[in-house]
Design a protein around this motif. Structure first.
Motif, PDB file in Angstrom:
ATOM      1  N   PHE A 183       0.815  -1.216   0.000  1.00 15.40           N
ATOM      2  CA  PHE A 183       0.000   0.000   0.000  1.00 15.40           C
ATOM      3  C   PHE A 183       0.849   1.266   0.000  1.00 15.40           C
ATOM      4  O   PHE A 183       0.308   2.372  -0.060  1.00 15.40           O
ATOM      5  N   GLY A 184       2.172   1.107   0.060  1.00 19.37           N
ATOM      6  CA  GLY A 184       3.018   2.294   0.172  1.00 19.37           C
ATOM      7  C   GLY A 184       4.075   2.407  -0.906  1.00 19.37           C
ATOM      8  O   GLY A 184       5.080   3.089  -0.706  1.00 19.37           O
ATOM      9  N   ASN A 185       3.870   1.726  -2.035  1.00 17.49           N
ATOM     10  CA  ASN A 185       4.843   1.779  -3.126  1.00 17.49           C
ATOM     11  C   ASN A 185       6.247   1.415  -2.626  1.00 17.49           C
ATOM     12  O   ASN A 185       7.222   2.157  -2.781  1.00 17.49           O
ATOM     13  N   MET A 186       6.337   0.264  -1.995  1.00 21.72           N
ATOM     14  CA  MET A 186       7.606  -0.231  -1.490  1.00 21.72           C
ATOM     15  C   MET A 186       8.555  -0.510  -2.654  1.00 21.72           C
ATOM     16  O   MET A 186       8.143  -0.999  -3.714  1.00 21.72           O
ATOM     17  N   ALA A 187       9.826  -0.152  -2.442  1.00 17.96           N
ATOM     18  CA  ALA A 187      10.824  -0.430  -3.470  1.00 17.96           C
ATOM     19  C   ALA A 187      10.930  -1.934  -3.689  1.00 17.96           C
ATOM     20  O   ALA A 187      10.829  -2.727  -2.747  1.00 17.96           O
TER      21      ALA A 187
END
Length: 392
Positions: A339-343
């Motif tokens: 949900f947090g645009n994780m790398a």
């Protein structure tokens, strides 16, 4: 020789003329009595013979009327009177009298026997009637008992029907409660991550190969306490073009209680991780939902069509002996919703974290690792920017 009746015994032949006359008279009366007992037809025939003999020839031979009792068969007609007075004829008279006496004694005995038989029959008839009355009573009692049993059976059937209905309702309620319990048990997994433990892997592979059960579903999990409801679907022997070659792993959106207030379509990246139980070289793959696909729209039925990675893992890696992905007949698959645009480079680190750590500890470690990597990224980016400017 049978005894002479008392009437005859009292009068024996004598030289006395009066006694002779009396004896003759007695014999004549005895003969008459005996003759009266002889068969009527035979007596009539003999009388006819006598009449014929009187009219024709007095020397004609005729049978004695007592021939049936042993007397002479041939007696001259004119010698009949003398024959009647003979000793042989007297003996036959005595036999005839004895026979008639026996017959007269037999009749009362027969009557007594018949009376006894009738009495026995009467008693048996009474007993039969009593037995019939008892049987009728027993039939009535049994009929009442049968009717009572029928009523009991009907009541039992109604009770059983009601019990079955109640049992069906209870079974439905139990299934509902199980689902709620499963949901409550997975409510702790409300951060968009879930680890699925798959047991009896060999049996599930066998069922999938035999097509008894080609796919299995994970328990549902949530993105938050009021978020998206979802689960995983695994084809142990592959699905579609990946059948018999790869594990096929899919993501499924389920209809939840809070769908009306959530954003649609579902657009968050989904990552699958098959745990390597020997070391930390897990098998990881990800995909981004297609916003135009019906699989990621708001569910209108119990669940949407599954979507995911058909060629997730080669079956050879699972079927091989001592496979690191299958230990003690168990596999572990993790689903992570980003949900947090994780790398992308952080995903292996997330999967390598100890699942036994509390969620807040894992988040702290993840944030620390992300901060450490962010400190290195600007230097690299600045060097790349300078190099690019020199190239221009």
């Amino acid at each position: 020789m049978p005894p002479v009746p008392s009437e005859t015994a009292g009068f024996q032949p004598s030289n006395d003329e009066s006694m002779s006359n009396k004896l003759e008279s007695l014999r004549e009366s005895s003969a008459k009595r005996v003759m009266s007992d002889i068969d009527l037809d035979s007596d009539t025939d003999k009388k006819a013979i006598k009449r014929e003999c009187r009219t024709t020839n007095a020397t004609v031979l005729i049978p004695c009327p007592l021939v049936a009792h042993g007397c002479l068969r041939e007696v001259a007609y004119d010698e009949l009177d003398a024959h009647y007075l003979s000793s042989i004829h007297q003996e036959c008279i005595a036999k005839a009298i004895e026979t008639q006496a026996k017959k007269s004694n037999t009749v009362p005995e027969c009557v007594d026997l018949l009376t006894d038989a009738v009495s026995c029959l009467h008693n048996e008839n009474i007993q039969v009637q009593n037995t019939a009355i008892e049987l009728n009573h027993a039939v009535t009692v049994f009929g009442n008992q049968i009717q009572s049993l029928k009523s009991s059976i009907e009541e039992t059937n109604q009770f059983m029907s009601a019990s079955q209905t109640q049992q069906s309702l209870l079974q439905t309620e139990m299934e509902t409660m199980k689902e709620k319990i499963n949901e409550l048990s997975t409510q702790v997994c409300n951060d968009g991550t879930f680890i699925w433990k798959i047991t009896d892997v060999a049996q599930k592979i066998s069922d999938a190969i035999a097509e008894r059960q080609t796919s299995i579903y994970s328990p549902p999990f949530y993105s938050s306490s009021n978020g998206y409801k979802m689960c995983m679907r695994l084809y142990v022997n592959g699905d579609g073009q990946a059948r018999r070659t790869h594990l096929s792993l899919f993501f499924v959106l389920l209809r939840g209680e809070y769908d009306a207030i959530l954003d649609w379509p579902f657009s968050y990246k989904v990552t699958f991780c098959l745990f390597n139980q020997q070391d930390k070289r897990h098998l990881i793959d990800s995909f981004r939902p297609d916003p135009k696909s019906n699989s990621f729209q708001r569910p209108r039925t119990g669940m949407n069509i599954a979507s995911g990675i058909p060629r997730f893992c080669p079956l050879t890696s699972i079927h091989q002996a001592n496979s690191p992905y299958v230990r003690d007949d168990c596999m572990f698959i993790r689903c992570i919703i980003d949900f947090g645009n994780m790398a992308k480079t952080m995903i292996p680190y997330v999967c390598s974290l100890n699942p036994g750590l509390p969620v807040n500890v894992q988040r702290s470690l993840l944030q620390a690792e992300a901060a450490r990597r962010n400190e290195e990224i600007p230097v690299t980016s600045a060097e790349e920017e300078i190099s690019a400017k020199k190239t221009i």
